[in-house]
Every structure is written in C-alpha cells, then in structure tokens.
Design a protein around this motif. Structure first.
Motif, PDB file in Angstrom:
ATOM      1  N   PRO A 175      37.412  50.103  41.681  1.00  0.00           N
ATOM      2  CA  PRO A 175      38.171  49.676  42.863  1.00  0.00           C
ATOM      3  C   PRO A 175      37.752  48.271  43.290  1.00  0.00           C
ATOM      4  O   PRO A 175      36.582  47.892  43.186  1.00  0.00           O
ATOM      5  N   GLU A 176      38.696  47.515  43.775  1.00  0.00           N
ATOM      6  CA  GLU A 176      38.402  46.139  44.200  1.00  0.00           C
ATOM      7  C   GLU A 176      37.502  46.105  45.436  1.00  0.00           C
ATOM      8  O   GLU A 176      36.929  45.063  45.759  1.00  0.00           O
ATOM      9  N   THR A 177      37.368  47.237  46.111  1.00  0.00           N
ATOM     10  CA  THR A 177      36.551  47.286  47.330  1.00  0.00           C
ATOM     11  C   THR A 177      35.062  47.420  47.032  1.00  0.00           C
ATOM     12  O   THR A 177      34.235  47.312  47.937  1.00  0.00           O
ATOM     13  N   THR A 179      31.261  46.523  45.837  1.00  0.00           N
ATOM     14  CA  THR A 179      30.443  45.320  45.841  1.00  0.00           C
ATOM     15  C   THR A 179      29.882  45.099  44.429  1.00  0.00           C
ATOM     16  O   THR A 179      29.939  45.995  43.571  1.00  0.00           O
ATOM     17  N   CYS A 202      39.567  45.148  37.995  1.00  0.00           N
ATOM     18  CA  CYS A 202      39.621  45.622  39.381  1.00  0.00           C
ATOM     19  C   CYS A 202      41.019  46.181  39.653  1.00  0.00           C
ATOM     20  O   CYS A 202      42.020  45.519  39.336  1.00  0.00           O
ATOM     21  N   ASP A 204      43.838  48.592  42.213  1.00  0.00           N
ATOM     22  CA  ASP A 204      44.158  49.060  43.570  1.00  0.00           C
ATOM     23  C   ASP A 204      44.228  50.583  43.563  1.00  0.00           C
ATOM     24  O   ASP A 204      44.021  51.213  42.506  1.00  0.00           O
ATOM     25  N   PRO A 226      31.475  41.448  47.865  1.00  0.00           N
ATOM     26  CA  PRO A 226      32.584  42.318  47.435  1.00  0.00           C
ATOM     27  C   PRO A 226      33.290  41.733  46.201  1.00  0.00           C
ATOM     28  O   PRO A 226      33.380  40.516  46.042  1.00  0.00           O
ATOM     29  N   TYR A 228      36.427  41.670  45.549  1.00  0.00           N
ATOM     30  CA  TYR A 228      37.647  40.921  45.817  1.00  0.00           C
ATOM     31  C   TYR A 228      37.364  39.462  46.190  1.00  0.00           C
ATOM     32  O   TYR A 228      38.277  38.639  46.245  1.00  0.00           O
TER      33      TYR A 228
END
Length: 477
Positions: A175-177, A179, A202, A204, A226, A228
């Motif tokens: 997930p892009e969320t 770290t 990464c 969504d 993070p 992103y």
C-alpha cells in the motif's frame, strides 16, 4: 585465520572453483562446447554408460547443458535427459531451445512435466507448455498443483506473444500508505516474496499501481518517510494484451529495468523484467530477417516437415510472380532475337534493381518495427529514399553505361542500359518504401509479404524498361 582454515569454513567456494576448472576443460576460447567433449558424451550415450554421461555433464553450467541438447542427435536427447535427470533443473529447462524443449516435454510422462513446470517461474512454465498439443497440455495441467495450474491457465488465456503470456506473477506490491520502515520490515519478514526484484510497486486499495520505489531509494531513505512521498508516480504500465514487440520497444525507449503489467481494469497482475526483454529483442530481430527471406523460424532444430511447409509457400509465391517477369520478356522476344547482347545484359538490370529494393526494404521494415517510421514522418522517409535511389542510380548508370559502351562498341546500347538502370533503381527505392508502408496501413506484417512484391516490381519493371528503351531507340533496327 590461515588459508587452510578459510577453505574449511567455505567449502562451497572450493567446490565452485573445482566445478569451474572442470567446466573450462569442456569449453573452447569462444565459450562453446568443444567438439571432442560432445563426441565423448555421444560415445557414452551410444555405450549406454549413464554414469559416464553424468560425470561428463555434471560440471557444466545449466546454459551449457541446454546447448549440449542441441548438439546431440534428436534420438539421443531423451537418453541424455534420463542419464542426467538430477541435473535437469529449472535453469536447464528454461534455457532449452523451444523446439528441443517441446520434443522433450512430449516424450516425458505428464507427471514429470508437471513437476518441472511447478518449479519454473510462471512465464517459463507457460513457454514450456504453450506449444504442446492440446491433449498433452491438459494432461500436464491435470497433474499440477491447483495454484500453479490456475496461474498457467490464466496466462494461456492471453494472446500468444503478449505481455500476459510473458509476465511473471512474482512481484512485490505494498500500500502507498506504508512508511519506508514498514516496507523494509515487510520484505524481511515475508519469506514467500520473490527472491529477485528491483523495485516495489505501490498500489491503491483497488490494487491499481500508483507508483514504484526502487530498492536503492528504500534503503537510503529514513524509516519514517511515507512511500507516497518518495515513490515515482510517473511509471510505464504495460497492458496485458500488448504485443511483446511493443513491450520491448517500451523497455528500450524508457530504459526500464522492470514494469508493472495491468489488466483491462488497471489492476496490477504481474511484472516484466529486462532479462525477459533481452530474449524478446533477439527473437523479434531474427524473426523479421527470416520473414523477409521466407525461411520460417530459421531454427536448425525445427522439424523438417514444418521447415519445408514454411519455405515452400514462399517459393510457390515467387514462382507465380516470376511468371509475370517472364511474360514481360515474352513481349520483346523479337527484339531479343535481333540483338543477343540484350539477353546478356537483362539479368544485370533486374539483379541490381532487386538488390537496391532489398536494401531499402530492409531499412524500412526495421524502421517500422522500431517505431522510427510512423505516419508522422512517412513522406520524409519517402523523400530520403528517393534521394538515395537517385544518387545510387546515377552512379551505377554511369559505370554500367561506360563499361557496356566499351565492351560492345555501341554507345546507344550503353546509353540504353544506363537509363534503364537509373530508372529501375529509382523504382526499386520507391517500391522498397511504399510496399511495406502500404502493408502496414492495411494492418499486415510488412516483413512477411514485402519481399515478394518488391522483387516482382524490380524484375518486371527492369525488363520492361530495358527492352522497351532498346526497342524505342531503334537499337535493333
């Protein structure tokens, strides 16, 4: 620590050194298997001495073992495979020539092939199974683990030579969320992840790729950053139904190491890496050259019947087009009878025109294949080839005109062949660029049929122009 102690602690390195030394004795300076080595293996196979075969082959690198299968006779390959069964790992299977691998797989029991396929990466397993007969293919799939079978059946559902067929389903997506620290911990804790990869995709919540992080970025960034904030959002996505040639062009144009493959809904379903593309580039380059000559696959391991079928079609087509050139000659039978020198010179005009057309055709087909030539610059390419044809035609015309005038003592004949040569080379240049462009516009492969039309044009027009000029000039009275 002494050298002896170090060797005791690292026995694997000593074994690898001994293996390398033994292997070097079987290879020549060009890194090819020596003829005497292959001869020793064949003698051992003839003597049914499996132990000796194993001892000879065991030191070889998997790629060299794959080469050995090509060098022995067809009847010896299955015996060789049985003699070195413990060495027939996934690395060897993946390196085998397509025709050799297909023949071996058809000869082996379905459960053995299924066991081999289960150990291969999905793309290699698909390459191994896709050319099998439908009955053999289904028998092998029935013997496989459900998870492996589902992955291969999914790959086989995509068109041949498409990204979906060649992609690997082993990739890392997070997930892009997350770290950077989360990703590092994830990579270390999950042993089922691929052993080799260059970037982390990464995604969504819908599993659509939104960016990618190279491993070097992840290792050098602070743990609390993070993804992103550091991921590359501008990435090259490969549709699963994209032709492998177009995929290779994407990798070449954008200097990619790996790329995400997506389905029609944009979800991430696999990845393609540059090591797969190297094979595709080599395959496509050779394929276009062979298609231009009508030589089929051009593989010396291709069965004789299939090679015959591929080549004879083009020979028959050439025979039909050759009759058109012959009919042109028949129109000027009387002219040729009055001046035998014309029959001597006709092949020169047609032959040089054919060579000029082939040169232009090869450049044009390559430009189309590499996307250098598109609708945007087609007329510029035509003007370029016309300029080259005029220069080549003028140069050759002066030379042939002078030579013919001196040899035959006839200035008119020299002028006629010079003008005919100039005209035919210009026609050849235009045909060499217009024929493949037209076939491309008609959604046909320019590499397949272009050569026949170009040869027909240069032969027919060469004879027509030369004999027509000779008649109009009053050369034969």
């Amino acid at each position: 620590m002494s050298d002896a102690d170090l060797k005791d602690d690292l026995p694997g390195e000593a074994d690898e050194a001994a293996r390398g030394e033994a292997e070097s004795g079987s290879l020549d300076e060009d890194n090819r298997l020596k003829p005497e080595f292959v001869r020793n293996v064949k003698e051992a196979l003839d003597d049914e001495d499996s132990d000796r075969v194993y001892d000879l082959v065991e030191p070889l690198h998997p790629a060299d073992i794959a080469d050995l299968f090509e060098l022995v006779d067809e009847r010896e390959r299955l015996v060789l495979a049985r003699s070195i069964r413990d060495l027939m790992g996934v690395e060897v299977i993946a390196e085998l020539n397509d025709w050799v691998r297909e023949a071996l797989m058809e000869a082996l029991p379905a459960d053995v092939v299924a066991e081999i396929a289960g150990e291969l990466d999905t793309d290699d397993a698909v390459a191994m199974l896709e050319d099998l007969d439908e009955e053999d293919q289904q028998a092998v799939l029935a013997e496989m683990e459900p998870e492996d079978r589902a992955a291969i059946e999914s790959a086989l559902s995509y068109p041949e030579e498409s990204a979906g067929r060649m992609m690997s389903r082993d990739y890392v997506a997070v997930p892009e969320t997350m770290t950077v620290g989360d990703v590092i911990d994830y990579l270390r804790e999950h042993r089922e992840l691929p052993t080799e990869f260059w970037e982390v995709f990464c995604v969504d919540p819908m599993h659509r790729p939104v960016g990618a992080c190279a491993l070097s970025w992840i290792l050098r960034c602070p743990r609390n950053i993070p993804l992103y904030d550091v991921m590359a959002r501008d990435q090259t996505l490969i549709p699963a139904d994209m032709d492998q040639e177009e995929v290779a062009l994407r990798f070449q144009k954008y200097a990619l190491i790996s790329a995400a493959v997506v389905d029609t809904s944009g979800r991430l379903i696999g990845q393609i890496t540059v090591d797969d593309i190297v094979h595709i580039i080599q395959e496509e380059a050779g394929e276009d050259a062979l298609l231009l000559s009508g030589a089929g696959d051009g593989d010396i391991n291709e069965p004789i019947r299939e090679a015959y079928s591929a080549r004879v079609r083009w020979l028959i087509a050439n025979l039909l087009t050759a009759t058109l050139a012959s009919s042109v000659i028949a129109l000027f039978e009387g002219t040729i009878q009055k001046m035998v020198a014309l029959a001597t010179l006709m092949p020169i005009v047609a032959g040089l025109g054919g060579n000029a057309g082939t040169q232009t055709l090869a450049v044009t087909v390559r430009a189309l294949a590499t996307n250098q030539l598109t609708a945007s610059n087609a007329w510029r390419a035509v003007r370029r080839e016309l300029s080259i044809a005029l220069l080549n035609g003028g140069t050759v015309a002066v030379v042939i005109g002078a030579v013919v005038s001196v040899i035959f003592g006839n200035l008119v004949l020299g002028a006629v062949i010079a003008l005919a040569m100039m005209t035919n080379i210009v026609i050849a240049g235009l045909a060499g660029v217009f024929v493949p462009l037209t076939l491309e516009r008609l959604k046909a492969d320019p590499a397949i049929a272009s050569s026949i039309f170009v040869t027909m044009t240069t032969d027919s027009m060469g004879f027509l122009v030369f004999l027509g000029l000779a008649t109009l000039s009053g050369l034969v009275g």
